[in-house]
Design a protein around this motif. Sequence first.
Motif, short mmCIF file in Angstrom:
data_model
loop_
_atom_site.label_atom_id
_atom_site.label_comp_id
_atom_site.label_asym_id
_atom_site.label_seq_id
_atom_site.Cartn_x
_atom_site.Cartn_y
_atom_site.Cartn_z
N SER A 15 0.82 -1.20 0.00
CA SER A 15 0.00 0.00 0.00
C SER A 15 0.86 1.27 0.00
O SER A 15 0.62 2.20 -0.76
CB SER A 15 -0.92 -0.01 1.22
OG SER A 15 -1.59 1.22 1.36
N CYS A 123 -4.37 1.04 3.18
CA CYS A 123 -5.10 0.06 2.39
C CYS A 123 -4.82 -1.32 2.98
O CYS A 123 -3.66 -1.68 3.19
CB CYS A 123 -4.65 0.12 0.93
SG CYS A 123 -5.43 -1.11 -0.13
N GLU A 125 -6.35 -5.11 2.16
CA GLU A 125 -7.28 -5.90 1.36
C GLU A 125 -7.00 -7.38 1.52
O GLU A 125 -5.95 -7.78 2.03
CB GLU A 125 -7.18 -5.47 -0.11
CG GLU A 125 -7.63 -4.02 -0.30
CD GLU A 125 -7.51 -3.53 -1.73
OE1 GLU A 125 -6.51 -3.85 -2.39
OE2 GLU A 125 -8.44 -2.83 -2.17
N GLU A 126 -7.95 -8.19 1.06
CA GLU A 126 -7.82 -9.65 1.14
C GLU A 126 -6.45 -10.09 0.65
O GLU A 126 -5.91 -9.52 -0.30
CB GLU A 126 -8.90 -10.33 0.30
CG GLU A 126 -10.29 -10.22 0.90
CD GLU A 126 -10.41 -10.82 2.29
OE1 GLU A 126 -9.79 -11.87 2.56
OE2 GLU A 126 -11.12 -10.23 3.11
N LEU A 137 -9.38 -7.69 8.76
CA LEU A 137 -10.21 -8.00 7.59
C LEU A 137 -11.44 -8.81 7.99
O LEU A 137 -12.54 -8.57 7.50
CB LEU A 137 -9.39 -8.73 6.53
CG LEU A 137 -8.36 -7.88 5.80
CD1 LEU A 137 -7.42 -8.75 4.99
CD2 LEU A 137 -9.05 -6.84 4.92
N GLY A 142 -11.33 -3.59 6.72
CA GLY A 142 -10.33 -3.36 5.68
C GLY A 142 -10.87 -2.43 4.62
O GLY A 142 -11.95 -1.86 4.74
N GLY A 143 -10.10 -2.28 3.57
CA GLY A 143 -10.49 -1.45 2.44
C GLY A 143 -9.34 -0.59 1.99
O GLY A 143 -8.25 -0.62 2.55
N ASP A 144 -9.58 0.16 0.94
CA ASP A 144 -8.56 1.05 0.38
C ASP A 144 -8.98 2.49 0.68
O ASP A 144 -9.96 2.99 0.13
CB ASP A 144 -8.42 0.84 -1.12
CG ASP A 144 -7.24 1.58 -1.72
OD1 ASP A 144 -6.67 2.47 -1.04
OD2 ASP A 144 -6.89 1.27 -2.87
#
Length: 169
Positions: A15, A123, A125-126, A137, A142-144
């Motif tokens: 990220s 960020c 993410e999976e 997560l 989570g997320g960006d």
Amino acid sequence: MTTSVLVAYGTKSGSTAGIAEIIAETLSEQGLRAEARPAREVEEPAEYDAVILGGGLYAGRWHRDARRFARRHQRALAGRPVWLFSSGPLDASASERDIPPVKGVARVADRLDARGHVTFGGCLEEGARGWIARSILKQGRGGDFRDTEQIRAWAQGVAKEVEARQAGG
């Protein structure tokens, strides 16, 4: 002669590397020669006219590679303009307000006489590595949260400062 800028970074899942790439791209668009590189791979930052150092935040600490870079290259960075950035909040807070540096980063800023610091959203993410990341997560947090426009605007401001310095201002 074109001013050269190093954008060094410490990242765990990529990220922060993405943020560094946006910064380097924006600086290049502003007429500077910029490159983003992992902090652990930089051997001699003295060959650059200016340095931007960034690190992901993990449990309130800057990424190890960013901390080590600052310590290892403190002398080489003396007398040249340095800016710092952090990435980490997994929410929109970094886009909504100025988030001051964590204590360790504030100490680095003082030691390097940094011209500025900014915190950008992170960020997660999976596929992220680590028990803590997977736990976050699993909780749906989570997320960006990287704000490309915020990153570009900050980099444009840095470019103006670098250009003014080169022009003797």
